[in-house]
Design a protein around this motif. Structure first.
Motif, PDB file in Angstrom:
ATOM      1  N   MET A   1       0.847  -1.194   0.000  1.00  4.92           N
ATOM      2  CA  MET A   1       0.000   0.000   0.000  1.00  4.92           C
ATOM      3  C   MET A   1       0.881   1.242   0.000  1.00  4.92           C
ATOM      4  SD  MET A   1      -3.003   1.289  -0.048  1.00  4.92           S
ATOM      5  CE  MET A   1      -3.880   2.810   0.316  1.00  4.92           C
ATOM      6  N   VAL A   2       0.643   2.166  -0.936  1.00  2.00           N
ATOM      7  CA  VAL A   2       1.427   3.387  -1.009  1.00  2.00           C
ATOM      8  C   VAL A   2       0.866   4.420  -0.027  1.00  2.00           C
ATOM      9  CG1 VAL A   2       2.059   2.967  -3.398  1.00  2.00           C
ATOM     10  CG2 VAL A   2       0.022   4.326  -2.890  1.00  2.00           C
ATOM     11  N   ARG A 201       6.602   9.588  -7.752  1.00  2.00           N
ATOM     12  CA  ARG A 201       5.559  10.509  -8.191  1.00  2.00           C
ATOM     13  C   ARG A 201       4.693   9.774  -9.202  1.00  2.00           C
ATOM     14  NH1 ARG A 201       7.874  15.435 -11.119  1.00  2.00           N
ATOM     15  NH2 ARG A 201       7.668  14.035 -12.915  1.00  2.00           N
ATOM     16  N   LEU A 202       3.453   9.504  -8.816  1.00  2.00           N
ATOM     17  CA  LEU A 202       2.564   8.682  -9.640  1.00  2.00           C
ATOM     18  C   LEU A 202       1.315   9.471 -10.017  1.00  2.00           C
ATOM     19  CD1 LEU A 202       2.689   5.374  -7.555  1.00  2.00           C
ATOM     20  CD2 LEU A 202       4.021   5.920  -9.592  1.00  2.00           C
ATOM     21  N   PRO A 203       0.683   9.112 -11.129  1.00  2.00           N
ATOM     22  CA  PRO A 203      -0.606   9.731 -11.468  1.00  2.00           C
ATOM     23  C   PRO A 203      -1.664   9.381 -10.429  1.00  2.00           C
ATOM     24  CG  PRO A 203       0.339   8.575 -13.353  1.00  2.00           C
ATOM     25  CD  PRO A 203       1.153   8.176 -12.164  1.00  2.00           C
ATOM     26  N   ALA A 204      -2.572  10.314 -10.208  1.00  2.00           N
ATOM     27  CA  ALA A 204      -3.619  10.096  -9.204  1.00  2.00           C
ATOM     28  C   ALA A 204      -4.461   8.875  -9.522  1.00  2.00           C
ATOM     29  CB  ALA A 204      -4.498  11.342  -9.095  1.00  2.00           C
ATOM     30  N   TRP A 205      -4.660   8.583 -10.815  1.00  2.00           N
ATOM     31  CA  TRP A 205      -5.522   7.443 -11.141  1.00  2.00           C
ATOM     32  C   TRP A 205      -4.912   6.127 -10.673  1.00  2.00           C
ATOM     33  CZ3 TRP A 205      -3.991   3.424 -14.250  1.00  2.00           C
ATOM     34  CH2 TRP A 205      -2.908   3.633 -15.103  1.00  2.00           C
ATOM     35  N   ILE A 206      -3.585   6.063 -10.599  1.00  2.00           N
ATOM     36  CA  ILE A 206      -2.948   4.859 -10.076  1.00  2.00           C
ATOM     37  C   ILE A 206      -3.084   4.801  -8.559  1.00  2.00           C
ATOM     38  CG2 ILE A 206      -0.743   3.685  -9.748  1.00  2.00           C
ATOM     39  CD1 ILE A 206       0.093   4.555 -12.484  1.00  2.00           C
ATOM     40  N   LEU A 210      -5.730   2.220  -7.039  1.00  2.00           N
ATOM     41  CA  LEU A 210      -5.224   1.129  -6.206  1.00  2.00           C
ATOM     42  C   LEU A 210      -5.900   1.135  -4.840  1.00  2.00           C
ATOM     43  CD1 LEU A 210      -3.219  -1.172  -5.627  1.00  2.00           C
ATOM     44  CD2 LEU A 210      -1.528   0.564  -4.980  1.00  2.00           C
ATOM     45  N   TRP A 211      -6.077   2.320  -4.265  1.00  2.00           N
ATOM     46  CA  TRP A 211      -6.757   2.420  -2.967  1.00  2.00           C
ATOM     47  C   TRP A 211      -8.171   1.841  -3.057  1.00  2.00           C
ATOM     48  CZ3 TRP A 211     -11.177   4.657  -1.039  1.00  2.00           C
ATOM     49  CH2 TRP A 211     -11.258   4.788   0.340  1.00  2.00           C
ATOM     50  N   PHE A 212      -8.908   2.196  -4.105  1.00  2.00           N
ATOM     51  CA  PHE A 212     -10.276   1.707  -4.245  1.00  2.00           C
ATOM     52  C   PHE A 212     -10.319   0.203  -4.455  1.00  2.00           C
ATOM     53  CE2 PHE A 212     -13.955   0.666  -6.927  1.00  2.00           C
ATOM     54  CZ  PHE A 212     -14.972   1.057  -6.071  1.00  2.00           C
ATOM     55  N   VAL A 213      -9.425  -0.326  -5.257  1.00  2.00           N
ATOM     56  CA  VAL A 213      -9.387  -1.769  -5.499  1.00  2.00           C
ATOM     57  C   VAL A 213      -9.148  -2.525  -4.200  1.00  2.00           C
ATOM     58  CG1 VAL A 213      -8.063  -3.622  -6.585  1.00  2.00           C
ATOM     59  CG2 VAL A 213      -8.733  -1.627  -7.920  1.00  2.00           C
ATOM     60  N   LEU A 214      -8.249  -2.019  -3.365  1.00  2.00           N
ATOM     61  CA  LEU A 214      -7.981  -2.673  -2.080  1.00  2.00           C
ATOM     62  C   LEU A 214      -9.211  -2.634  -1.175  1.00  2.00           C
ATOM     63  CD1 LEU A 214      -4.357  -1.462  -1.273  1.00  2.00           C
ATOM     64  CD2 LEU A 214      -5.089  -3.771  -1.883  1.00  2.00           C
ATOM     65  N   TYR A 232     -15.025  -1.371   5.368  1.00  2.00           N
ATOM     66  CA  TYR A 232     -14.593  -1.223   3.980  1.00  2.00           C
ATOM     67  C   TYR A 232     -15.764  -0.937   3.044  1.00  2.00           C
ATOM     68  CZ  TYR A 232     -10.075  -3.052   5.470  1.00  2.00           C
ATOM     69  OH  TYR A 232      -8.869  -3.219   6.102  1.00  2.00           O
ATOM     70  N   VAL A 233     -16.919  -1.489   3.330  1.00  2.00           N
ATOM     71  CA  VAL A 233     -18.088  -1.237   2.490  1.00  2.00           C
ATOM     72  C   VAL A 233     -18.424   0.254   2.488  1.00  2.00           C
ATOM     73  CG1 VAL A 233     -20.560  -1.661   2.231  1.00  2.00           C
ATOM     74  CG2 VAL A 233     -19.024  -3.556   2.760  1.00  2.00           C
ATOM     75  N   ALA A 234     -18.290   0.897   3.640  1.00  2.00           N
ATOM     76  CA  ALA A 234     -18.548   2.337   3.715  1.00  2.00           C
ATOM     77  C   ALA A 234     -17.573   3.104   2.833  1.00  2.00           C
ATOM     78  CB  ALA A 234     -18.448   2.815   5.163  1.00  2.00           C
ATOM     79  N   HIS A 235     -16.323   2.663   2.785  1.00  2.00           N
ATOM     80  CA  HIS A 235     -15.332   3.311   1.924  1.00  2.00           C
ATOM     81  C   HIS A 235     -15.735   3.184   0.453  1.00  2.00           C
ATOM     82  CE1 HIS A 235     -12.042   2.506   5.198  1.00  2.00           C
ATOM     83  NE2 HIS A 235     -13.046   3.247   5.625  1.00  2.00           N
ATOM     84  N   VAL A 236     -16.155   1.998   0.069  1.00  2.00           N
ATOM     85  CA  VAL A 236     -16.544   1.761  -1.328  1.00  2.00           C
ATOM     86  C   VAL A 236     -17.748   2.616  -1.705  1.00  2.00           C
ATOM     87  CG1 VAL A 236     -17.446   0.038  -2.929  1.00  2.00           C
ATOM     88  CG2 VAL A 236     -15.574  -0.563  -1.386  1.00  2.00           C
ATOM     89  N   VAL A 237     -18.762   2.645  -0.842  1.00  2.00           N
ATOM     90  CA  VAL A 237     -19.971   3.419  -1.136  1.00  2.00           C
ATOM     91  C   VAL A 237     -19.647   4.906  -1.191  1.00  2.00           C
ATOM     92  CG1 VAL A 237     -22.267   4.049  -0.309  1.00  2.00           C
ATOM     93  CG2 VAL A 237     -21.499   1.673  -0.147  1.00  2.00           C
ATOM     94  N   GLY A 238     -18.856   5.396  -0.226  1.00  2.00           N
ATOM     95  CA  GLY A 238     -18.490   6.804  -0.228  1.00  2.00           C
ATOM     96  C   GLY A 238     -17.709   7.194  -1.472  1.00  2.00           C
ATOM     97  N   PHE A 239     -16.788   6.339  -1.899  1.00  2.00           N
ATOM     98  CA  PHE A 239     -15.974   6.601  -3.086  1.00  2.00           C
ATOM     99  C   PHE A 239     -16.852   6.704  -4.340  1.00  2.00           C
ATOM    100  CE2 PHE A 239     -13.042   5.685  -6.511  1.00  2.00           C
ATOM    101  CZ  PHE A 239     -11.835   6.238  -6.097  1.00  2.00           C
ATOM    102  N   VAL A 240     -17.756   5.758  -4.500  1.00  2.00           N
ATOM    103  CA  VAL A 240     -18.648   5.767  -5.668  1.00  2.00           C
ATOM    104  C   VAL A 240     -19.568   6.984  -5.635  1.00  2.00           C
ATOM    105  CG1 VAL A 240     -20.516   4.524  -6.826  1.00  2.00           C
ATOM    106  CG2 VAL A 240     -18.530   3.270  -5.945  1.00  2.00           C
ATOM    107  N   ALA A 241     -20.071   7.324  -4.445  1.00  2.00           N
ATOM    108  CA  ALA A 241     -20.925   8.510  -4.325  1.00  2.00           C
ATOM    109  C   ALA A 241     -20.156   9.765  -4.728  1.00  2.00           C
ATOM    110  CB  ALA A 241     -21.438   8.639  -2.890  1.00  2.00           C
ATOM    111  N   GLY A 242     -18.902   9.869  -4.302  1.00  2.00           N
ATOM    112  CA  GLY A 242     -18.088  11.026  -4.667  1.00  2.00           C
ATOM    113  C   GLY A 242     -17.859  11.103  -6.167  1.00  2.00           C
ATOM    114  N   MET A 243     -17.620   9.978  -6.803  1.00  2.00           N
ATOM    115  CA  MET A 243     -17.429   9.954  -8.252  1.00  2.00           C
ATOM    116  C   MET A 243     -18.688  10.440  -8.980  1.00  2.00           C
ATOM    117  SD  MET A 243     -15.327   6.390  -8.947  1.00  2.00           S
ATOM    118  CE  MET A 243     -15.193   6.766 -10.706  1.00  2.00           C
ATOM    119  N   LEU A 244     -19.840   9.937  -8.566  1.00  2.00           N
ATOM    120  CA  LEU A 244     -21.083  10.297  -9.230  1.00  2.00           C
ATOM    121  C   LEU A 244     -21.413  11.775  -9.045  1.00  2.00           C
ATOM    122  CD1 LEU A 244     -23.266   7.174  -8.314  1.00  2.00           C
ATOM    123  CD2 LEU A 244     -22.160   7.677 -10.506  1.00  2.00           C
TER     124      LEU A 244
END
Length: 272
Positions: A1-2, A201-206, A210-214, A232-244
């Motif tokens: 994990m970075v 120094r990495l692109p944000a999408w990486i 990677l954080w979301f996949v984990l 972890y489910v809360a992290h996934v739901v929050g991430f998807v909500a932020g994207m939308l």
């Protein structure tokens, strides 16, 4: 994990809401029973009972959110002696609690210094750009909506749980999802544990991908060693909500500057 430490994505205005959220989280954490001196490792039974009562009062509990009712017995914060020895006393709740409001208060509670500092690091690095793009008030509303979506998403997934749900990570996951949508090519300085901490120094999408996949991997029941204490489910739901929520802003978002001539923190020369 970075481990992210800095992004190369300047802002146009001071992120006052991000600073205020960090300050509020730290202030609430220091006011929680026993948290200010938790680095010493001292945790007696009285302190544990006090903290348990505090969390049952102010944290979000999936059973309460789904069924909209308080449990018949809650910890009082006192220590008693029962048939099996000393323990925390439980009794009928002496207070009224709004399950909906507890989602908001739970977003400012953290269980340890590591929990707090990890969340605040991500908010510090990625929150300022999302606030800069959305504006102060819209960012504050966005943060709250993502936090509520993450908490209720977890409650629906585990409706029978009576364990208190705390932390800003659901709302911050929404910030990360928005950053991935709006600034996928922004460069992020990270530390990669490989014998030593190697700066890259990495692109944000990486980094964020990677954080979301984990998080998704752990939420599916993998990573059993940590699955019992992290939502972890809360992290996934929050991430998807932020994207939308951030997606409509993508067309008008200017790209971040492309850093040139810097590798592992040292400026390099170009030959022409």
């Amino acid at each position: 994990m970075v481990i992210p430490v800095h992004d190369v994505n300047p802002v146009r205005r001071t992120p006052w809401v991000t600073y205020a959220l960090i300050a509020a989280n730290v202030a609430v954490f220091l006011s929680m029973p026993g948290m200010a001196d938790s680095l010493t490792g001292a945790a007696g039974l009285a302190r544990q009972c006090d903290l348990q009562a505090y969390l049952d009062h102010w944290a979000a509990v999936p059973q309460e959110l789904i069924h909209h009712r308080m449990p018949r017995l809650v910890p009082t914060g006192e220590v008693g002696v029962g048939p099996h020895g000393p323990g925390c006393v439980v009794a009928a709740p002496g207070y009224d609690k709004s399950p909906e409001l507890s989602v908001l208060t739970a977003m400012f509670l953290h269980g340890s210094w590591l929990h707090l500092l990890g969340n605040m690091l991500f908010l510090w690095i990625f929150g300022n750009n999302i606030e800069d793009r959305m504006g102060h008030l819209r960012f504050l509303l966005f943060y709250g909506v993502c936090g509520y979506a993450a908490t209720y998403g977890f409650a629906l997934f585990d409706a029978g749980s009576a364990a208190p749900l705390i932390g800003a990570s659901g709302a911050i996951a929404g910030v990360l999802g928005a950053y991935l949508v709006l600034y996928p090519r922004a460069r992020v300085w990270v530390l990669v544990p490989f014998l030593i901490f190697l700066p890259l120094r990495l692109p944000a999408w990486i980094v964020l991908g990677l954080w979301f996949v984990l998080q998704a991997f752990y939420s599916a029941g993998q990573g059993v060693a940590q699955a019992g204490t992290v939502a972890y489910v809360a992290h996934v739901v929050g991430f998807v909500a932020g994207m939308l929520l951030a997606w409509p802003l993508k067309p008008g978002t200017p790209p971040p500057p492309e850093p040139r001539g810097i590798l592992f923190g040292r400026r390099t020369r170009r030959s022409w």
